[in-house]
Write a protein that holds these residues in place. Structure first.
Motif, PDB file in Angstrom:
ATOM      1  N   ALA A 163     -31.506  15.835  -5.468  1.00  0.00           N
ATOM      2  CA  ALA A 163     -32.108  15.258  -6.663  1.00  0.00           C
ATOM      3  C   ALA A 163     -32.997  14.083  -6.274  1.00  0.00           C
ATOM      4  O   ALA A 163     -32.699  13.322  -5.356  1.00  0.00           O
ATOM      5  CB  ALA A 163     -31.019  14.777  -7.618  1.00  0.00           C
ATOM      6  N   PHE A 164     -34.101  13.924  -6.995  1.00  0.00           N
ATOM      7  CA  PHE A 164     -34.936  12.743  -6.819  1.00  0.00           C
ATOM      8  C   PHE A 164     -34.169  11.498  -7.280  1.00  0.00           C
ATOM      9  O   PHE A 164     -33.378  11.553  -8.224  1.00  0.00           O
ATOM     10  CB  PHE A 164     -36.225  12.867  -7.620  1.00  0.00           C
ATOM     11  N   ASP A 165     -34.457  10.393  -6.616  1.00  0.00           N
ATOM     12  CA  ASP A 165     -33.854   9.107  -6.989  1.00  0.00           C
ATOM     13  C   ASP A 165     -34.825   8.365  -7.907  1.00  0.00           C
ATOM     14  O   ASP A 165     -35.765   7.727  -7.438  1.00  0.00           O
ATOM     15  CB  ASP A 165     -33.568   8.283  -5.727  1.00  0.00           C
ATOM     16  N   PHE A 166     -34.573   8.457  -9.207  1.00  0.00           N
ATOM     17  CA  PHE A 166     -35.490   7.863 -10.185  1.00  0.00           C
ATOM     18  C   PHE A 166     -35.355   6.352 -10.296  1.00  0.00           C
ATOM     19  O   PHE A 166     -36.117   5.715 -11.020  1.00  0.00           O
ATOM     20  CB  PHE A 166     -35.268   8.517 -11.559  1.00  0.00           C
ATOM     21  N   SER A 167     -34.408   5.781  -9.563  1.00  0.00           N
ATOM     22  CA  SER A 167     -34.302   4.326  -9.569  1.00  0.00           C
ATOM     23  C   SER A 167     -35.339   3.691  -8.643  1.00  0.00           C
ATOM     24  O   SER A 167     -35.564   2.478  -8.706  1.00  0.00           O
ATOM     25  CB  SER A 167     -32.897   3.889  -9.136  1.00  0.00           C
ATOM     26  N   LYS A 168     -35.975   4.505  -7.795  1.00  0.00           N
ATOM     27  CA  LYS A 168     -37.000   3.986  -6.896  1.00  0.00           C
ATOM     28  C   LYS A 168     -38.362   4.068  -7.577  1.00  0.00           C
ATOM     29  O   LYS A 168     -38.830   5.160  -7.932  1.00  0.00           O
ATOM     30  CB  LYS A 168     -37.030   4.789  -5.595  1.00  0.00           C
ATOM     31  N   PRO A 169     -39.038   2.942  -7.754  1.00  0.00           N
ATOM     32  CA  PRO A 169     -40.343   2.968  -8.427  1.00  0.00           C
ATOM     33  C   PRO A 169     -41.352   3.870  -7.723  1.00  0.00           C
ATOM     34  O   PRO A 169     -42.180   4.523  -8.386  1.00  0.00           O
ATOM     35  CB  PRO A 169     -40.788   1.502  -8.383  1.00  0.00           C
ATOM     36  N   GLU A 170     -41.300   3.927  -6.399  1.00  0.00           N
ATOM     37  CA  GLU A 170     -42.260   4.753  -5.670  1.00  0.00           C
ATOM     38  C   GLU A 170     -42.065   6.244  -5.964  1.00  0.00           C
ATOM     39  O   GLU A 170     -43.040   7.011  -5.965  1.00  0.00           O
ATOM     40  CB  GLU A 170     -42.116   4.498  -4.162  1.00  0.00           C
ATOM     41  N   VAL A 171     -40.819   6.653  -6.195  1.00  0.00           N
ATOM     42  CA  VAL A 171     -40.558   8.045  -6.566  1.00  0.00           C
ATOM     43  C   VAL A 171     -41.118   8.334  -7.953  1.00  0.00           C
ATOM     44  O   VAL A 171     -41.687   9.408  -8.200  1.00  0.00           O
ATOM     45  CB  VAL A 171     -39.046   8.336  -6.497  1.00  0.00           C
ATOM     46  N   VAL A 172     -40.998   7.375  -8.852  1.00  0.00           N
ATOM     47  CA  VAL A 172     -41.570   7.530 -10.190  1.00  0.00           C
ATOM     48  C   VAL A 172     -43.090   7.652 -10.091  1.00  0.00           C
ATOM     49  O   VAL A 172     -43.708   8.515 -10.731  1.00  0.00           O
ATOM     50  CB  VAL A 172     -41.154   6.352 -11.090  1.00  0.00           C
ATOM     51  N   SER A 173     -43.719   6.797  -9.267  1.00  0.00           N
ATOM     52  CA  SER A 173     -45.165   6.908  -9.063  1.00  0.00           C
ATOM     53  C   SER A 173     -45.539   8.271  -8.487  1.00  0.00           C
ATOM     54  O   SER A 173     -46.521   8.899  -8.910  1.00  0.00           O
ATOM     55  CB  SER A 173     -45.658   5.802  -8.117  1.00  0.00           C
ATOM     56  N   PHE A 174     -44.746   8.745  -7.526  1.00  0.00           N
ATOM     57  CA  PHE A 174     -45.011  10.041  -6.887  1.00  0.00           C
ATOM     58  C   PHE A 174     -44.993  11.176  -7.909  1.00  0.00           C
ATOM     59  O   PHE A 174     -45.908  12.019  -7.934  1.00  0.00           O
ATOM     60  CB  PHE A 174     -43.953  10.277  -5.806  1.00  0.00           C
ATOM     61  N   LEU A 175     -43.976  11.210  -8.761  1.00  0.00           N
ATOM     62  CA  LEU A 175     -43.806  12.343  -9.673  1.00  0.00           C
ATOM     63  C   LEU A 175     -44.753  12.276 -10.868  1.00  0.00           C
ATOM     64  O   LEU A 175     -45.340  13.298 -11.258  1.00  0.00           O
ATOM     65  CB  LEU A 175     -42.357  12.411 -10.138  1.00  0.00           C
ATOM     66  N   ILE A 176     -44.907  11.113 -11.475  1.00  0.00           N
ATOM     67  CA  ILE A 176     -45.834  11.035 -12.609  1.00  0.00           C
ATOM     68  C   ILE A 176     -47.260  11.303 -12.131  1.00  0.00           C
ATOM     69  O   ILE A 176     -48.031  12.009 -12.793  1.00  0.00           O
ATOM     70  CB  ILE A 176     -45.711   9.682 -13.328  1.00  0.00           C
ATOM     71  N   SER A 177     -47.607  10.784 -10.963  1.00  0.00           N
ATOM     72  CA  SER A 177     -48.925  11.082 -10.409  1.00  0.00           C
ATOM     73  C   SER A 177     -49.099  12.576 -10.178  1.00  0.00           C
ATOM     74  O   SER A 177     -50.189  13.127 -10.346  1.00  0.00           O
ATOM     75  CB  SER A 177     -49.117  10.343  -9.078  1.00  0.00           C
ATOM     76  N   ASN A 178     -48.015  13.262  -9.784  1.00  0.00           N
ATOM     77  CA  ASN A 178     -48.105  14.699  -9.550  1.00  0.00           C
ATOM     78  C   ASN A 178     -48.391  15.454 -10.837  1.00  0.00           C
ATOM     79  O   ASN A 178     -49.217  16.378 -10.860  1.00  0.00           O
ATOM     80  CB  ASN A 178     -46.817  15.201  -8.904  1.00  0.00           C
ATOM     81  N   ALA A 179     -47.722  15.064 -11.924  1.00  0.00           N
ATOM     82  CA  ALA A 179     -48.012  15.697 -13.215  1.00  0.00           C
ATOM     83  C   ALA A 179     -49.476  15.476 -13.588  1.00  0.00           C
ATOM     84  O   ALA A 179     -50.171  16.409 -14.036  1.00  0.00           O
ATOM     85  CB  ALA A 179     -47.086  15.130 -14.280  1.00  0.00           C
ATOM     86  N   MET A 180     -49.942  14.261 -13.418  1.00  0.00           N
ATOM     87  CA  MET A 180     -51.335  13.957 -13.734  1.00  0.00           C
ATOM     88  C   MET A 180     -52.291  14.721 -12.814  1.00  0.00           C
ATOM     89  O   MET A 180     -53.360  15.172 -13.248  1.00  0.00           O
ATOM     90  CB  MET A 180     -51.569  12.453 -13.604  1.00  0.00           C
ATOM     91  N   PHE A 181     -51.902  14.866 -11.565  1.00  0.00           N
ATOM     92  CA  PHE A 181     -52.737  15.537 -10.571  1.00  0.00           C
ATOM     93  C   PHE A 181     -53.099  16.960 -10.998  1.00  0.00           C
ATOM     94  O   PHE A 181     -54.265  17.378 -10.910  1.00  0.00           O
ATOM     95  CB  PHE A 181     -51.978  15.558  -9.241  1.00  0.00           C
ATOM     96  N   TRP A 182     -52.101  17.721 -11.456  1.00  0.00           N
ATOM     97  CA  TRP A 182     -52.379  19.108 -11.837  1.00  0.00           C
ATOM     98  C   TRP A 182     -53.325  19.185 -13.029  1.00  0.00           C
ATOM     99  O   TRP A 182     -54.118  20.143 -13.134  1.00  0.00           O
ATOM    100  CB  TRP A 182     -51.071  19.836 -12.125  1.00  0.00           C
ATOM    101  N   MET A 183     -53.270  18.211 -13.902  1.00  0.00           N
ATOM    102  CA  MET A 183     -54.192  18.190 -15.037  1.00  0.00           C
ATOM    103  C   MET A 183     -55.556  17.635 -14.631  1.00  0.00           C
ATOM    104  O   MET A 183     -56.598  18.153 -15.045  1.00  0.00           O
ATOM    105  CB  MET A 183     -53.578  17.380 -16.175  1.00  0.00           C
ATOM    106  N   ASP A 184     -55.560  16.585 -13.819  1.00  0.00           N
ATOM    107  CA  ASP A 184     -56.815  15.986 -13.368  1.00  0.00           C
ATOM    108  C   ASP A 184     -57.639  16.952 -12.530  1.00  0.00           C
ATOM    109  O   ASP A 184     -58.827  17.172 -12.779  1.00  0.00           O
ATOM    110  CB  ASP A 184     -56.541  14.746 -12.503  1.00  0.00           C
TER     111      ASP A 184
END
Length: 647
Positions: free
Chosen positions: A278-299
């Motif tokens: 499982a991803f560790d959502f307590s790490k801000p960098e992991v949050v940046s990684f995943l939200i950026s990934n969602a945006m990436f597919w749309m961008d």
């Protein structure tokens, strides 16, 4: 060109969990220094003693290409002149214990074709999109008041070449897109496209979240595929997996020698049910990684939406874990507080940039307000898969018709909560694999009854409030369950029953597109009304759907037994004349041909708590749809001067 060192503001936001396009900072990007072109590499590896870049350009010897640490929290960067697009590379990481690791780039845009595991230099710039009309139309239409009928596809097994080779993205841009358009679907949903090492994970266990899988071509080939979908008026949804990742050595697991993307506590990191982390959502960098990934597919790929996989596994810490391995959050509960905060942040971010996006939760729980905006206390999705409806309907349809009266509640219960969320009704890949049998083969009875049962299921589904999704193969009655290493049994279209089913689904889809009563008020109680939910003895349901125009109504009658009713009376909303708009028992669909031909005129016979009614022919195992074509206006009662009512 790109700067040679990640900027301080981007680094700050990344480490705060607020850099929502971190793919522009990290990864491998073409750059230029003092007139010399090359690539700037950047990677997050805070526990590493040293990080080097290795690849074709240095014969996989990283001794001359050590990276520089450019942030206190572990971002490393290096510009390497002379590196060109298409070259292979990895990160050579020396851990704090002195161990040597070779890792694929978490932010790579392109990956080596399996079984290779290297990343590839790739620029995503330069593709000339021609989907401006589609994008403009999206912004002018409400996703809630529009038809949404999804064809779920696994690209590797939809169709293969005679020698077993895959169709490429560019070949699928003709073959698949034309097929979906002809069949009357509005969207294609693709099983995960992120790079993955194992075919039979179907893409759900990824190693390259930013790499569209190289099985079917290059990143720009996939852009062409999406562009071609949009030119044909077809939206593209991608399954997206933020809940867990695979343990392969070249992937994210212990990326810098210690748990990084996963939690350091194995009790929180392990997903024992799937053998993943499982991803560790307590790490801000992991949050940046995943939200950026969602945006990436749309961008970058113009994806229209994401179906977020396994939301239940995100919401609860102990999902899929045996009781002896359960853990609690800081409040003593089972909820995954960090993951819940991540989901809310994800949806807020996506909708701030893409207000017309589709963000769909595949959630099997009763968690409230999944499709309510975050500001109103919800998770912020705009759609949720209705897993309860799916489970109830398949259980009901697998029951022999003789015993269906005792299970009538399975047919009607979903209407009790149909408007509590914005639902999609899914008949997905998960229901036709691993011994569950195909949809057709779930149906009881002989050959004819199997097809008739499947037709009535599809008809009932189309009439039920909620958007629609069907996995590939269901549309022609694939008899075998999904064989995830082979293509669909297209040869079945050479048989009359399967060919008739194929025509039925196509015509049913086209009817759905034409009739706004079937979708305009999908998420509002005003779009649905029961006529009779209580005919348990005969396993018949009768209900209405309506659009924003109160006189634009459809009356839908579904008979779930093989009994033919030559005279079945139903109450109707208006007096006047009706026509049979659609009948799943038509001969061209493989039915018995018991139709309601010509004009049907109402009788002034109260029925089902309505003033007027119709006598109809109700075929066996069939869905029949009626529509008023002439409404008779009855004089309402008026009051005379003496206070008496005149009819």
């Amino acid at each position: 060109m790109m700067s040679l060192i990640p900027g301080p503001e981007d680094l700050y936001l990344f480490h705060e969990g607020n850099l929502f396009r971190s793919y522009r900072m990290l990864g491998a990007h073409l750059a230029e220094s003092e007139g010399e072109r090359g690539v700037r590499f950047a990677v997050w590896a805070p526990h590493a003693r040293e990080v080097r870049v290795v690849g074709d350009f240095n014969c996989w010897d990283g001794s001359g290409h050590a990276m520089n640490k450019v942030s206190t929290w572990g971002v490393w960067s290096l510009f390497v002149p002379g590196v060109r697009e298409g070259e292979y590379y990895k990160y050579e990481i020396i851990t704090s214990a002195g161990t040597l690791l070779y890792k694929a780039d978490p932010y790579a845009f392109w990956s080596e074709l399996k079984p290779g595991t290297a990343s590839r230099i790739c620029s995503l710039d330069g593709y000339e999109w021609t989907d401006q009309e589609w994008q403009s139309r999206k912004t002018s239409q409400s996703v809630y008041r529009s038809p949404l009928n999804i064809y779920e596809v696994h690209l590797g097994t939809w169709k293969k070449k005679p020698d077993g080779a895959y169709y490429s993205y560019r070949e699928l841009a003709s073959e698949l897109v034309d097929y979906v358009k002809e069949m009357g679907y509005t969207h294609i949903e693709l099983l995960p496209l992120a790079e993955h090492p194992y075919d039979r994970s179907w893409g759900y266990q990824a190693t390259g979240y930013y790499s569209v899988t190289s099985r079917f071509g290059t990143p720009k080939d996939f852009m062409y595929f999406v562009d071609r979908c949009h030119q044909a008026g077809i939206g593209v949804i991608m399954d997206w997996v933020p809940g867990h990742f695979v343990k392969d050595e070249h992937g994210l697991r212990q990326f810098d020698g210690q748990p990084l993307y996963e939690h350091s506590d194995p009790a929180l990191a392990e997903k024992p049910e799937w053998g993943t982390l499982a991803f560790d959502f307590s790490k801000p960098e992991v949050v940046s990684f995943l939200i950026s990934n969602a945006m990436f597919w749309m961008d970058m790929y113009h994806i229209d939406g994401l179906r977020v996989d396994a939301v239940a596994s995100l919401l609860y810490l102990n999902f899929g874990k045996p009781r002896g391995q359960w853990v609690k959050n800081v409040n003593g509960g089972d909820e995954n507080l960090e993951a819940i905060a991540f989901l809310k942040k994800l949806n807020r971010t996506v909708f701030a940039c893409y207000p017309d996006a589709l963000m769909m939760a595949e959630d099997s729980t009763a968690w409230p307000l999944v499709t309510t905006p975050v500001d109103a206390g919800g998770l912020g999705f705009n759609y949720k898969w209705n897993m309860g409806w799916m489970n109830d309907m398949l259980k009901y349809m697998e029951t022999d018709p003789y015993f269906r009266p005792a299970s009538h509640g399975l047919l009607t219960f979903s209407f009790m909560y149909a408007f509590s969320e914005n639902y999609v009704l899914p008949l997905s890949h998960d229901e036709v694999v691993h011994g569950k049998k195909s949809l057709l083969n779930k149906m009881p009875g002989d050959y004819w009854r199997k097809f008739a049962n499947l037709r009535v299921l599809f008809g009932y589904m189309m009439g039920h409030p909620g958007k629609k999704l069907l996995f590939m193969g269901g549309e022609f009655g694939q008899f075998d369950e999904w064989k995830d290493l082979e293509d669909l049994d297209w040869e079945m279209l050479g048989y009359d029953s399967h060919r008739s089913m194929h025509r039925y689904v196509r015509d049913l889809n086209q009817l759905y597109l034409r009739e706004s009563a079937l979708w305009e008020l999908d998420h509002q109680p005003e779009g649905f009304a029961w006529i009779d939910p209580h005919d348990q003895r005969q396993s018949v349901t009768t209900f209405m759907r309506s659009s924003g125009n109160p006189e634009d109504v459809l009356v839908i009658v579904c008979n779930f037994t093989p009994v033919y009713h030559a005279k079945y009376r139903i109450g109707v909303p208006f007096a006047g004349e009706y026509v049979e708009l659609f009948n799943s028992d038509a001969g061209e669909y493989g039915g018995s041909g018991k139709l309601n031909e010509g004009i049907l005129r109402t009788e002034d016979v109260p029925w089902h708590d309505r003033q007027d009614s119709l006598h109809i022919s109700l075929p066996p195992l069939a869905a029949v749809i009626f529509k008023p074509v002439k409404i008779k206006r009855k004089r309402s009662k008026t009051t005379t001067r003496r206070g008496k009512a005149d009819a």
